[in-house]
Design a protein around this motif. Structure first.
Motif, PDB file in Angstrom:
ATOM      1  N   PRO A  46      39.413  47.091  44.708  1.00  0.00           N
ATOM      2  CA  PRO A  46      39.949  46.713  45.978  1.00  0.00           C
ATOM      3  C   PRO A  46      40.879  45.530  45.934  1.00  0.00           C
ATOM      4  O   PRO A  46      40.675  44.926  45.039  1.00  0.00           O
ATOM      5  CB  PRO A  46      38.396  46.418  46.671  1.00  0.00           C
ATOM      6  CG  PRO A  46      37.541  46.010  45.525  1.00  0.00           C
ATOM      7  CD  PRO A  46      38.030  47.025  44.349  1.00  0.00           C
ATOM      8  N   SER A  47      41.791  45.334  47.410  1.00  0.00           N
ATOM      9  CA  SER A  47      42.741  44.374  47.179  1.00  0.00           C
ATOM     10  C   SER A  47      42.038  43.068  46.666  1.00  0.00           C
ATOM     11  O   SER A  47      42.814  42.078  46.083  1.00  0.00           O
ATOM     12  CB  SER A  47      43.179  44.402  48.370  1.00  0.00           C
ATOM     13  OG  SER A  47      42.325  44.002  49.270  1.00  0.00           O
ATOM     14  N   PHE A  48      40.881  42.572  47.048  1.00  0.00           N
ATOM     15  CA  PHE A  48      40.356  41.184  46.956  1.00  0.00           C
ATOM     16  C   PHE A  48      39.851  41.084  45.592  1.00  0.00           C
ATOM     17  O   PHE A  48      39.658  39.676  45.116  1.00  0.00           O
ATOM     18  CB  PHE A  48      39.259  40.874  48.032  1.00  0.00           C
ATOM     19  CG  PHE A  48      37.773  41.750  47.854  1.00  0.00           C
ATOM     20  CD1 PHE A  48      37.039  41.846  46.852  1.00  0.00           C
ATOM     21  CD2 PHE A  48      38.075  43.170  48.709  1.00  0.00           C
ATOM     22  CE1 PHE A  48      36.104  42.669  46.722  1.00  0.00           C
ATOM     23  CE2 PHE A  48      37.109  43.941  48.601  1.00  0.00           C
ATOM     24  CZ  PHE A  48      36.022  43.607  47.755  1.00  0.00           C
ATOM     25  N   LEU A  49      39.903  42.194  44.630  1.00  0.00           N
ATOM     26  CA  LEU A  49      39.365  41.810  43.302  1.00  0.00           C
ATOM     27  C   LEU A  49      40.663  42.003  42.184  1.00  0.00           C
ATOM     28  O   LEU A  49      40.516  41.957  41.177  1.00  0.00           O
ATOM     29  CB  LEU A  49      38.546  42.996  42.853  1.00  0.00           C
ATOM     30  CG  LEU A  49      37.033  42.573  43.419  1.00  0.00           C
ATOM     31  CD1 LEU A  49      36.271  43.709  42.839  1.00  0.00           C
ATOM     32  CD2 LEU A  49      36.537  41.413  42.846  1.00  0.00           C
ATOM     33  N   ASN A  50      41.966  42.082  42.938  1.00  0.00           N
ATOM     34  CA  ASN A  50      42.986  42.759  41.923  1.00  0.00           C
ATOM     35  C   ASN A  50      43.488  41.384  41.248  1.00  0.00           C
ATOM     36  O   ASN A  50      43.723  40.423  41.660  1.00  0.00           O
ATOM     37  CB  ASN A  50      44.188  43.101  42.870  1.00  0.00           C
ATOM     38  CG  ASN A  50      44.014  44.750  42.752  1.00  0.00           C
ATOM     39  OD1 ASN A  50      43.481  45.173  41.615  1.00  0.00           O
ATOM     40  ND2 ASN A  50      44.530  45.401  43.845  1.00  0.00           N
ATOM     41  N   ILE A  75      37.214  39.005  35.841  1.00  0.00           N
ATOM     42  CA  ILE A  75      36.800  39.094  37.257  1.00  0.00           C
ATOM     43  C   ILE A  75      35.781  40.122  37.434  1.00  0.00           C
ATOM     44  O   ILE A  75      34.742  39.924  38.242  1.00  0.00           O
ATOM     45  CB  ILE A  75      38.049  39.545  38.387  1.00  0.00           C
ATOM     46  CG1 ILE A  75      38.914  38.298  38.194  1.00  0.00           C
ATOM     47  CG2 ILE A  75      37.692  39.962  39.719  1.00  0.00           C
ATOM     48  CD1 ILE A  75      40.278  38.385  38.819  1.00  0.00           C
ATOM     49  N   TYR A  76      35.719  41.354  36.693  1.00  0.00           N
ATOM     50  CA  TYR A  76      34.755  41.972  36.634  1.00  0.00           C
ATOM     51  C   TYR A  76      33.368  41.678  35.880  1.00  0.00           C
ATOM     52  O   TYR A  76      32.298  42.055  36.336  1.00  0.00           O
ATOM     53  CB  TYR A  76      35.216  43.485  35.943  1.00  0.00           C
ATOM     54  CG  TYR A  76      36.128  44.284  36.714  1.00  0.00           C
ATOM     55  CD1 TYR A  76      35.830  44.562  38.160  1.00  0.00           C
ATOM     56  CD2 TYR A  76      37.294  44.761  35.969  1.00  0.00           C
ATOM     57  CE1 TYR A  76      36.916  45.258  39.020  1.00  0.00           C
ATOM     58  CE2 TYR A  76      38.125  45.612  36.711  1.00  0.00           C
ATOM     59  CZ  TYR A  76      37.838  45.873  38.092  1.00  0.00           C
ATOM     60  OH  TYR A  76      38.861  46.701  38.743  1.00  0.00           O
ATOM     61  N   ALA A 112      41.316  35.712  43.284  1.00  0.00           N
ATOM     62  CA  ALA A 112      40.281  36.131  42.833  1.00  0.00           C
ATOM     63  C   ALA A 112      39.623  35.668  41.685  1.00  0.00           C
ATOM     64  O   ALA A 112      38.311  35.691  41.491  1.00  0.00           O
ATOM     65  CB  ALA A 112      40.700  37.706  42.564  1.00  0.00           C
ATOM     66  N   LEU A 113      40.198  35.067  40.829  1.00  0.00           N
ATOM     67  CA  LEU A 113      39.759  34.606  39.562  1.00  0.00           C
ATOM     68  C   LEU A 113      38.898  33.359  39.846  1.00  0.00           C
ATOM     69  O   LEU A 113      37.879  33.380  39.182  1.00  0.00           O
ATOM     70  CB  LEU A 113      40.816  34.110  38.479  1.00  0.00           C
ATOM     71  CG  LEU A 113      40.248  33.410  37.037  1.00  0.00           C
ATOM     72  CD1 LEU A 113      39.871  34.615  36.269  1.00  0.00           C
ATOM     73  CD2 LEU A 113      41.431  32.907  36.666  1.00  0.00           C
ATOM     74  N   THR A 114      39.092  32.568  40.798  1.00  0.00           N
ATOM     75  CA  THR A 114      38.433  31.489  40.743  1.00  0.00           C
ATOM     76  C   THR A 114      36.912  31.774  41.547  1.00  0.00           C
ATOM     77  O   THR A 114      36.018  31.583  41.366  1.00  0.00           O
ATOM     78  CB  THR A 114      39.189  30.560  42.011  1.00  0.00           C
ATOM     79  OG1 THR A 114      40.046  30.111  41.312  1.00  0.00           O
ATOM     80  CG2 THR A 114      38.257  29.325  42.283  1.00  0.00           C
ATOM     81  N   LEU A 115      37.227  32.717  42.706  1.00  0.00           N
ATOM     82  CA  LEU A 115      35.990  33.192  43.491  1.00  0.00           C
ATOM     83  C   LEU A 115      35.149  34.286  42.682  1.00  0.00           C
ATOM     84  O   LEU A 115      33.873  33.980  42.949  1.00  0.00           O
ATOM     85  CB  LEU A 115      36.427  33.882  44.882  1.00  0.00           C
ATOM     86  CG  LEU A 115      37.202  33.218  45.803  1.00  0.00           C
ATOM     87  CD1 LEU A 115      37.596  34.011  46.837  1.00  0.00           C
ATOM     88  CD2 LEU A 115      35.929  32.087  46.464  1.00  0.00           C
ATOM     89  N   PHE A 116      35.429  35.020  41.885  1.00  0.00           N
ATOM     90  CA  PHE A 116      34.767  35.978  41.310  1.00  0.00           C
ATOM     91  C   PHE A 116      34.571  35.535  39.580  1.00  0.00           C
ATOM     92  O   PHE A 116      33.858  36.280  39.032  1.00  0.00           O
ATOM     93  CB  PHE A 116      35.331  37.382  41.396  1.00  0.00           C
ATOM     94  CG  PHE A 116      35.520  37.836  42.824  1.00  0.00           C
ATOM     95  CD1 PHE A 116      34.097  38.293  43.487  1.00  0.00           C
ATOM     96  CD2 PHE A 116      36.347  37.661  43.543  1.00  0.00           C
ATOM     97  CE1 PHE A 116      34.104  38.596  44.534  1.00  0.00           C
ATOM     98  CE2 PHE A 116      36.513  38.146  44.800  1.00  0.00           C
ATOM     99  CZ  PHE A 116      35.334  38.625  45.446  1.00  0.00           C
ATOM    100  N   ALA A 117      35.157  34.704  39.141  1.00  0.00           N
ATOM    101  CA  ALA A 117      34.890  34.478  37.673  1.00  0.00           C
ATOM    102  C   ALA A 117      34.906  32.786  37.579  1.00  0.00           C
ATOM    103  O   ALA A 117      33.998  32.381  36.779  1.00  0.00           O
ATOM    104  CB  ALA A 117      36.135  34.768  36.779  1.00  0.00           C
TER     105      ALA A 117
END
Length: 231
Positions: A126-130, A140-141, A203-208
């Protein structure tokens, strides 16, 4: 390390379950989303963006907790120390998170090559994970698996140490940790500022980035808890 690896192999007895349940449920979620949005995808500007990917993370969290309830008493019976057992569980979670991160990245490549499965659907990406960087995309995953996995381990250890009352206290603590800031933000009218702050993050900051710090805290909390956990 020579003691940690044998302790890790005990958990690999159920390796088909470790892979089959998370990915079986993820596949089920994918099929439902594909069928649903095939019928209505044309009505969504930019193509449908789903949150179905979260299913594999939830199942992994539950699986991590079960690694404590299923193997902790057995491992102690084999004279494995608590520290060694916890190191083995952490190593297994790290390897599983990396493997799942790579697999999700490969699924993203297929999704991109098929133009979102023919309907521009963003399920695996999804766009917010790209992210256009393969390494960063895998991170990120991967990191959310570590966060939820260590949380599942910590929650299971809390139950081992304090029983169901400990889980209730943990639940109340989590609700307070999330609810009190929400009340404060609402009272001060800060929601727009909070929304802008999140929107400015990559996305890197928020999910990783931030989640990696949370994973370290949860891992440390689990290590402290297992010292007094009983079978």
């Amino acid at each position: 390390m020579n003691r940690v690896l044998p302790a890790t192999r005990v958990h690999l007895i159920t390796w088909p379950t470790l892979l089959a349940w998370p990915w079986g449920i993820l596949l089920t979620s994918f099929v439902f989303n594909l069928v649903l949005f095939t019928g209505i995808g044309d009505d969504i500007e930019g193509g449908p963006q789903t949150g179905g990917l979260v299913s594999v993370y939830i199942v992994t969290m539950v699986s991590a907790g079960q690694s404590i309830t299923q193997f902790f008493p057995f491992s102690l019976g084999l004279s494995v120390t608590r520290r060694t057992f916890y190191a083995a569980v952490s190593l297994l979670l790290l390897g599983e998170s990396l493997l799942f991160g790579v697999m999700l990245y490969l699924c993203k490549l297929v999704e991109r090559a098929t133009d979102g499965w023919g309907i521009s659907m963003g399920f695996f990406a999804p766009s917010f994970l790209n992210s256009d960087n393969p390494v960063l995309q895998i991170l990120i995953y991967m990191v959310p698996f570590l966060v939820l996995g260590f949380f599942g381990i910590f929650a299971a250890l809390v139950m081992k140490r304090w029983g169901i009352s400990g889980l209730y206290v943990l639940s109340i603590s989590l609700l307070s940790l999330l609810g009190l800031p929400a009340v404060l933000i609402t009272w001060q009218g800060w929601w727009l500022a909070v929304g802008r702050w999140f929107g400015d993050q990559s996305a890197l900051t928020l999910f990783a980035g931030w989640p990696a710090l949370l994973a370290l805290l949860l891992a440390g909390a689990g290590l402290l808890t297992i010292r007094r956990a009983t079978t």
